[in-house]
Scaffold this motif. Structure first.
Motif, PDB file in Angstrom:
ATOM      1  N   GLU A 162       0.830  -1.206   0.000  1.00 53.09           N
ATOM      2  CA  GLU A 162       0.000   0.000   0.000  1.00 53.09           C
ATOM      3  C   GLU A 162       0.863   1.254   0.000  1.00 53.09           C
ATOM      4  O   GLU A 162       0.569   2.227  -0.711  1.00 53.09           O
ATOM      5  CB  GLU A 162      -0.928   0.001   1.210  1.00 53.09           C
ATOM      6  N   ALA A 163       1.926   1.244   0.793  1.00 56.80           N
ATOM      7  CA  ALA A 163       2.803   2.417   0.861  1.00 56.80           C
ATOM      8  C   ALA A 163       3.484   2.669  -0.475  1.00 56.80           C
ATOM      9  O   ALA A 163       3.586   3.815  -0.942  1.00 56.80           O
ATOM     10  CB  ALA A 163       3.840   2.218   1.966  1.00 56.80           C
ATOM     11  N   VAL A 164       3.932   1.602  -1.128  1.00 55.84           N
ATOM     12  CA  VAL A 164       4.589   1.738  -2.427  1.00 55.84           C
ATOM     13  C   VAL A 164       3.589   2.205  -3.476  1.00 55.84           C
ATOM     14  O   VAL A 164       3.890   3.088  -4.297  1.00 55.84           O
ATOM     15  CB  VAL A 164       5.251   0.404  -2.842  1.00 55.84           C
ATOM     16  N   ALA A 165       2.401   1.627  -3.473  1.00 50.80           N
ATOM     17  CA  ALA A 165       1.374   2.028  -4.439  1.00 50.80           C
ATOM     18  C   ALA A 165       1.049   3.509  -4.298  1.00 50.80           C
ATOM     19  O   ALA A 165       0.958   4.236  -5.303  1.00 50.80           O
ATOM     20  CB  ALA A 165       0.117   1.183  -4.245  1.00 50.80           C
ATOM     21  N   ALA A 166       0.870   3.964  -3.069  1.00 49.99           N
ATOM     22  CA  ALA A 166       0.550   5.376  -2.838  1.00 49.99           C
ATOM     23  C   ALA A 166       1.661   6.282  -3.360  1.00 49.99           C
ATOM     24  O   ALA A 166       1.405   7.324  -3.982  1.00 49.99           O
ATOM     25  CB  ALA A 166       0.321   5.617  -1.350  1.00 49.99           C
ATOM     26  N   ALA A 167       2.915   5.884  -3.134  1.00 50.87           N
ATOM     27  CA  ALA A 167       4.048   6.675  -3.613  1.00 50.87           C
ATOM     28  C   ALA A 167       4.099   6.720  -5.130  1.00 50.87           C
ATOM     29  O   ALA A 167       4.618   7.678  -5.714  1.00 50.87           O
ATOM     30  CB  ALA A 167       5.350   6.105  -3.058  1.00 50.87           C
ATOM     31  N   CYS A 168       3.552   5.691  -5.770  1.00 48.02           N
ATOM     32  CA  CYS A 168       3.526   5.622  -7.236  1.00 48.02           C
ATOM     33  C   CYS A 168       2.272   6.264  -7.823  1.00 48.02           C
ATOM     34  O   CYS A 168       2.045   6.196  -9.044  1.00 48.02           O
ATOM     35  CB  CYS A 168       3.628   4.172  -7.694  1.00 48.02           C
ATOM     36  N   GLY A 169       1.428   6.831  -6.976  1.00 51.15           N
ATOM     37  CA  GLY A 169       0.219   7.493  -7.443  1.00 51.15           C
ATOM     38  C   GLY A 169      -0.936   6.570  -7.734  1.00 51.15           C
ATOM     39  O   GLY A 169      -1.896   6.957  -8.411  1.00 51.15           O
ATOM     40  N   VAL A 170      -0.868   5.342  -7.211  1.00 52.23           N
ATOM     41  CA  VAL A 170      -1.950   4.367  -7.405  1.00 52.23           C
ATOM     42  C   VAL A 170      -2.861   4.391  -6.190  1.00 52.23           C
ATOM     43  O   VAL A 170      -2.409   4.229  -5.056  1.00 52.23           O
ATOM     44  CB  VAL A 170      -1.394   2.948  -7.609  1.00 52.23           C
ATOM     45  N   SER A 171      -4.150   4.599  -6.418  1.00 51.83           N
ATOM     46  CA  SER A 171      -5.124   4.662  -5.334  1.00 51.83           C
ATOM     47  C   SER A 171      -5.809   3.308  -5.178  1.00 51.83           C
ATOM     48  O   SER A 171      -6.659   2.930  -5.986  1.00 51.83           O
ATOM     49  CB  SER A 171      -6.163   5.748  -5.631  1.00 51.83           C
ATOM     50  N   LEU A 172      -5.414   2.573  -4.147  1.00 50.32           N
ATOM     51  CA  LEU A 172      -6.005   1.260  -3.895  1.00 50.32           C
ATOM     52  C   LEU A 172      -7.270   1.408  -3.040  1.00 50.32           C
ATOM     53  O   LEU A 172      -7.362   2.315  -2.211  1.00 50.32           O
ATOM     54  CB  LEU A 172      -5.003   0.368  -3.162  1.00 50.32           C
ATOM     55  N   PRO A 173      -8.243   0.521  -3.225  1.00 48.73           N
ATOM     56  CA  PRO A 173      -9.421   0.531  -2.352  1.00 48.73           C
ATOM     57  C   PRO A 173      -9.010   0.336  -0.895  1.00 48.73           C
ATOM     58  O   PRO A 173      -8.012  -0.317  -0.597  1.00 48.73           O
ATOM     59  CB  PRO A 173     -10.248  -0.664  -2.859  1.00 48.73           C
ATOM     60  N   ARG A 174      -9.783   0.905  -0.003  1.00 48.53           N
ATOM     61  CA  ARG A 174      -9.486   0.764   1.420  1.00 48.53           C
ATOM     62  C   ARG A 174      -9.758  -0.662   1.870  1.00 48.53           C
ATOM     63  O   ARG A 174     -10.524  -1.397   1.255  1.00 48.53           O
ATOM     64  CB  ARG A 174     -10.326   1.746   2.223  1.00 48.53           C
ATOM     65  N   GLY A 175      -9.097  -1.059   2.970  1.00 49.01           N
ATOM     66  CA  GLY A 175      -9.316  -2.391   3.530  1.00 49.01           C
ATOM     67  C   GLY A 175      -8.648  -3.503   2.766  1.00 49.01           C
ATOM     68  O   GLY A 175      -9.174  -4.624   2.706  1.00 49.01           O
ATOM     69  N   GLN A 176      -7.485  -3.227   2.189  1.00 50.44           N
ATOM     70  CA  GLN A 176      -6.798  -4.248   1.407  1.00 50.44           C
ATOM     71  C   GLN A 176      -6.468  -5.495   2.228  1.00 50.44           C
ATOM     72  O   GLN A 176      -6.601  -6.617   1.743  1.00 50.44           O
ATOM     73  CB  GLN A 176      -5.510  -3.675   0.820  1.00 50.44           C
ATOM     74  N   ALA A 177      -6.031  -5.311   3.450  1.00 49.32           N
ATOM     75  CA  ALA A 177      -5.642  -6.468   4.267  1.00 49.32           C
ATOM     76  C   ALA A 177      -6.827  -7.394   4.502  1.00 49.32           C
ATOM     77  O   ALA A 177      -6.698  -8.625   4.390  1.00 49.32           O
ATOM     78  CB  ALA A 177      -5.052  -6.009   5.597  1.00 49.32           C
ATOM     79  N   GLU A 178      -7.986  -6.799   4.819  1.00 45.76           N
ATOM     80  CA  GLU A 178      -9.179  -7.619   5.056  1.00 45.76           C
ATOM     81  C   GLU A 178      -9.604  -8.341   3.778  1.00 45.76           C
ATOM     82  O   GLU A 178     -10.009  -9.508   3.810  1.00 45.76           O
ATOM     83  CB  GLU A 178     -10.331  -6.743   5.576  1.00 45.76           C
ATOM     84  N   THR A 179      -9.499  -7.641   2.647  1.00 45.11           N
ATOM     85  CA  THR A 179      -9.854  -8.247   1.362  1.00 45.11           C
ATOM     86  C   THR A 179      -8.944  -9.430   1.057  1.00 45.11           C
ATOM     87  O   THR A 179      -9.391 -10.490   0.612  1.00 45.11           O
ATOM     88  CB  THR A 179      -9.758  -7.204   0.237  1.00 45.11           C
ATOM     89  N   VAL A 180      -7.652  -9.242   1.290  1.00 50.06           N
ATOM     90  CA  VAL A 180      -6.674 -10.297   1.023  1.00 50.06           C
ATOM     91  C   VAL A 180      -6.915 -11.500   1.923  1.00 50.06           C
ATOM     92  O   VAL A 180      -6.916 -12.657   1.467  1.00 50.06           O
ATOM     93  CB  VAL A 180      -5.244  -9.758   1.205  1.00 50.06           C
ATOM     94  N   LEU A 181      -7.130 -11.267   3.194  1.00 41.65           N
ATOM     95  CA  LEU A 181      -7.355 -12.375   4.133  1.00 41.65           C
ATOM     96  C   LEU A 181      -8.639 -13.129   3.793  1.00 41.65           C
ATOM     97  O   LEU A 181      -8.687 -14.358   3.867  1.00 41.65           O
ATOM     98  CB  LEU A 181      -7.403 -11.841   5.562  1.00 41.65           C
ATOM     99  N   ALA A 182      -9.674 -12.395   3.396  1.00 41.64           N
ATOM    100  CA  ALA A 182     -10.950 -13.042   3.057  1.00 41.64           C
ATOM    101  C   ALA A 182     -10.863 -13.836   1.764  1.00 41.64           C
ATOM    102  O   ALA A 182     -11.605 -14.811   1.567  1.00 41.64           O
ATOM    103  CB  ALA A 182     -12.050 -11.982   2.944  1.00 41.64           C
ATOM    104  N   ALA A 183      -9.954 -13.449   0.874  1.00 34.46           N
ATOM    105  CA  ALA A 183      -9.853 -14.115  -0.434  1.00 34.46           C
ATOM    106  C   ALA A 183      -9.506 -15.590  -0.307  1.00 34.46           C
ATOM    107  O   ALA A 183      -9.854 -16.392  -1.182  1.00 34.46           O
ATOM    108  CB  ALA A 183      -8.810 -13.414  -1.299  1.00 34.46           C
ATOM    109  N   ALA A 184      -8.832 -15.966   0.778  1.00 33.36           N
ATOM    110  CA  ALA A 184      -8.437 -17.366   0.956  1.00 33.36           C
ATOM    111  C   ALA A 184      -9.640 -18.295   1.054  1.00 33.36           C
ATOM    112  O   ALA A 184      -9.541 -19.485   0.737  1.00 33.36           O
ATOM    113  CB  ALA A 184      -7.563 -17.511   2.195  1.00 33.36           C
TER     114      ALA A 184
END
Length: 299
Positions: free
Chosen positions: A217-239
């Motif tokens: 998320e930190a790298v994406a933000a520095a690159c100007g990419v706006s990720l949806p909020r709650g990435q960690a929860e989304t990733v954990l739920a994907a399993a």
């Protein structure tokens, strides 16, 4: 419609099988063992409610893309440039080209070599090659397409083949979201040879995954990419939807092949260096998988 799959691995074979079942003419371009099996008996699709054979044509030669109205590029990220150059002379002028690859930037890489538009797509699929010409579906199977020429008609074609498909106005964020998911699971699955469900069942893994995601998320933000909020929860739920899936990185190591780790965690590490953002967890996962690749090479 004649459709070519360039790189007939798990992703290409799964979506190719569904398109063939919908009545399209499929030519699968891949490794010799898969080509021989598919030409001999068809492509075996192992998917609920029952496995079935699908009639396709298969070839190991890039010129098999000739005459295709749609080309699905499913090669490894490291093979993008070589595949582009190999098929460039044979592509029909009107063919729609779609990148169904891991990582970010592949569609742009294809377009640069081919000199024509390439549609990027985010792929959410749990599948594996269970043998020559045999693809096993383990979960999910949806596509998110980026904007570009012919995308509306393509989305309709895919949906008619029972492939859930949406179109995104910000496909870069979609591809980054998939990259974050791959960074969180692929290396861990490769290191442990464990499927996603087994990974998240270990309580300590949650902290590890959250740390991977935070760096991404930190790298994406520095690159100007706006990720949806709650990435960690989304990733954990994907399993939950891919509980039995071994990552593609784990599968590559099992088969003695190079992985795409340089285009996953490695991509985050390189961008972190460029942006001055520490990425120690992604660096550690990258390093361990590269050691495992070395061991495979010595086997």
């Amino acid at each position: 419609m004649k459709i070519a799959v360039m790189g007939a691995g798990a992703v290409g074979c799964y979506f190719g099988a569904l398109l063939a079942k919908a009545g399209h003419e499929l030519v699968m371009i891949g490794r010799a063992a898969h080509v021989e099996a598919m030409n001999a008996r068809g492509l075996l699709l192992e998917r609920a409610p029952a496995p079935s054979y699908v009639l396709v044509t298969a070839s190991a030669l890039p010129e098999a893309v000739a005459g295709a109205e749609l080309v699905l590029v499913c090669v490894k990220s490291a093979d993008t440039e070589a595949a582009s150059k190999a098929m460039r002379a044979y592509l029909a002028p009107e063919a729609v080209i779609v990148s169904l690859q891991n990582g970010v930037g592949n569609a742009q890489g294809l377009a640069a070599v081919l000199g024509r538009p390439v549609l990027p797509a985010g792929v959410y699929l749990a599948a594996e090659m269970a043998g020559p010409g045999h693809v096993r579906h383990n979960g999910r199977g949806e596509l998110v397409l980026g904007q570009g020429p012919g995308v509306e008609a393509l989305a309709v074609l895919l949906r008619e083949a029972a492939i859930p498909t949406t179109i995104s106005a910000d496909v870069e964020a979609v591809l980054w979201t998939k990259l974050v998911l791959n960074c969180a699971y692929n290396a861990i699955s490769a290191m442990t040879q464990a499927p996603y469900g087994q990974i998240v069942a270990v309580a300590e893994v949650e902290t590890l995954i959250r740390n991977v995601v935070a760096e991404c998320e930190a790298v994406a933000a520095a690159c100007g990419v706006s990720l949806p909020r709650g990435q960690a929860e989304t990733v954990l739920a994907a399993a939950q939807g891919m509980a039995g899936q071994l990552s593609s990185t784990a599968q590559d190591l099992m088969r003695g092949r190079r992985t795409e780790i340089e285009y996953l965690n490695g991509h985050i590490v390189r961008l972190g260096v460029a942006q001055g953002i520490p990425t120690p967890v992604n660096q550690a996962l990258l390093a361990v998988v590269k050691v495992l690749e070395t061991r495979v090479g010595e086997a």
